[in-house]
Write an enzyme that holds these catalytic residues in place. Structure first.
Site, PDB file in Angstrom:
ATOM      1  N   SER A   8       0.832  -1.202   0.000  1.00 10.96           N
ATOM      2  CA  SER A   8       0.000   0.000   0.000  1.00 10.96           C
ATOM      3  C   SER A   8       0.866   1.251   0.000  1.00 10.96           C
ATOM      4  CB  SER A   8      -0.904   0.013   1.230  1.00 10.96           C
ATOM      5  OG  SER A   8      -1.568   1.262   1.328  1.00 10.96           O
ATOM      6  N   HIS A  31      -1.289  -1.212  -4.199  1.00 13.22           N
ATOM      7  CA  HIS A  31      -2.560  -0.808  -3.602  1.00 13.22           C
ATOM      8  C   HIS A  31      -2.566   0.710  -3.420  1.00 13.22           C
ATOM      9  CE1 HIS A  31      -6.236  -1.805  -1.349  1.00 13.22           C
ATOM     10  NE2 HIS A  31      -5.891  -0.831  -0.509  1.00 13.22           N
ATOM     11  N   ASP A  33      -4.758   3.846  -2.054  1.00 12.09           N
ATOM     12  CA  ASP A  33      -5.878   4.278  -1.229  1.00 12.09           C
ATOM     13  C   ASP A  33      -6.320   5.679  -1.627  1.00 12.09           C
ATOM     14  OD1 ASP A  33      -6.331   2.089   0.629  1.00 12.09           O
ATOM     15  OD2 ASP A  33      -4.333   2.531   1.394  1.00 12.09           O
ATOM     16  N   MET A  35      -8.902   8.617  -0.684  1.00 13.49           N
ATOM     17  CA  MET A  35      -9.761   9.083   0.413  1.00 13.49           C
ATOM     18  C   MET A  35     -10.183  10.527   0.161  1.00 13.49           C
ATOM     19  SD  MET A  35      -7.594   7.622   3.665  1.00 13.49           S
ATOM     20  CE  MET A  35      -6.623   6.116   3.543  1.00 13.49           C
ATOM     21  N   HIS A  64      -8.368   1.417  -4.110  1.00 17.01           N
ATOM     22  CA  HIS A  64      -9.359   1.235  -3.042  1.00 17.01           C
ATOM     23  C   HIS A  64      -9.997   2.594  -2.775  1.00 17.01           C
ATOM     24  CE1 HIS A  64     -10.042   0.230   1.506  1.00 17.01           C
ATOM     25  NE2 HIS A  64     -11.177   0.394   0.853  1.00 17.01           N
ATOM     26  N   MET A  66     -12.148   4.964  -0.883  1.00 20.13           N
ATOM     27  CA  MET A  66     -12.809   5.269   0.381  1.00 20.13           C
ATOM     28  C   MET A  66     -13.422   6.653   0.243  1.00 20.13           C
ATOM     29  SD  MET A  66      -9.994   3.636   2.991  1.00 20.13           S
ATOM     30  CE  MET A  66      -8.655   3.669   1.799  1.00 20.13           C
ATOM     31  N   MET A 135     -12.180  -5.279   5.439  1.00 18.00           N
ATOM     32  CA  MET A 135     -11.324  -4.357   6.178  1.00 18.00           C
ATOM     33  C   MET A 135     -11.046  -4.926   7.565  1.00 18.00           C
ATOM     34  SD  MET A 135     -10.496  -1.831   4.249  1.00 18.00           S
ATOM     35  CE  MET A 135      -9.712  -0.853   5.537  1.00 18.00           C
ATOM     36  N   ASP A 173      -7.216  -5.978   4.381  1.00 13.66           N
ATOM     37  CA  ASP A 173      -6.489  -4.706   4.398  1.00 13.66           C
ATOM     38  C   ASP A 173      -6.605  -4.104   5.783  1.00 13.66           C
ATOM     39  OD1 ASP A 173      -5.396  -2.215   3.976  1.00 13.66           O
ATOM     40  OD2 ASP A 173      -6.903  -1.539   2.547  1.00 13.66           O
TER      41      ASP A 173
END
Length: 228
Positions: A8, A31, A33, A35, A64, A66, A135, A173
């Site tokens: 990540s 990965h 993220d 957000m 991913h 979020m 998660m 994760d």
């Protein structure tokens, strides 16, 4: 199914993302993220950075999301260069349609569940997905401690996947490290997101290899693999 290790970049140096991607040579996915400071209380990166990162590495990107309004944004991340896009069940108004749109654009469709969200209500949706993400921390920040109470949920999810005979990847994760990855593999996970356990190591590429070995050894004798 083969074990996959996804470092990540949330734990990487954002000023050196291209170099940090090269540092995890041998990883299956990178990965990413995303957000928005609304769905989770943190703000990271978006479509332009994903586009740049996709040009800078040959490792496929596992995005991913979020974020709120996942139905609108998820397909755009495939267009930006992501090979796999994960949206949260809690943020999607039309998860089946969103998964189909991701697939139609050539991406792998994945859905994530927060720790408090049960898997059972989504059993009928599983055939629409290529991966399900459990998660193992509350989403929003890296470096959190692994939640052992998620292990039964991982087992139940693997049982549902097996029940329907699906070739569905099961990703975990949050807090995945040398001390937790074996428990996750034994419970049924086969795709592992690791942030600080990789990028906090002196040799990130070696950390990826070590985590893979641990997960492969643990899953080889797991009941869900052996059928007993």
């Amino acid at each position: 199914m083969a074990v996959q290790i996804n470092p990540s970049i949330l734990s990487a140096d954002f000023a050196r993302l291209a170099d940090e991607a090269k540092a995890v040579e041998g990883a299956d996915w990178l990965h990413v993220d995303v957000m928005d400071n609304h769905f989770v209380p943190n703000l990271t990166l978006g479509v332009p950075i994903v586009e740049s990162l996709a040009r800078a590495t040959d490792i496929p990107l596992d995005c991913h999301l979020m974020i709120q309004d996942a139905d609108r944004w998820a397909p755009q991340y495939v267009e930006a260069g992501a090979s796999s896009v994960t949206f949260h069940a809690e943020a999607a108004a039309a998860p089946v349609r969103t998964a189909r749109e991701i697939r139609a654009k050539g991406g792998r469709a994945s859905m994530a569940l927060k720790p408090a969200t049960p898997i059972e209500p989504y059993e009928d949706l599983l055939p629409e997905l290529d991966m399900l993400l459990i998660m193992t921390v509350e989403p929003g920040f890296g470096g959190q401690a692994f939640l052992d109470i998620m292990l039964p949920k991982i087992r139940r999810t693997r049982e549902l996947i097996s029940k329907h005979g699906l070739e569905l990847w099961l990703q975990v994760d949050g807090g995945v490290s040398a001390s937790t990855i074996e428990r996750c593999a034994e419970a049924g996970a086969d795709v592992f997101v690791a942030g600080s356990a990789v990028y906090g190591a002196a040799d990130p590429a070696q950390a990826v290899r070590a985590l893979r070995t641990q997960a492969e050894t643990a899953s080889a004798g797991a009941a869900w693999v052996c059928g007993h």
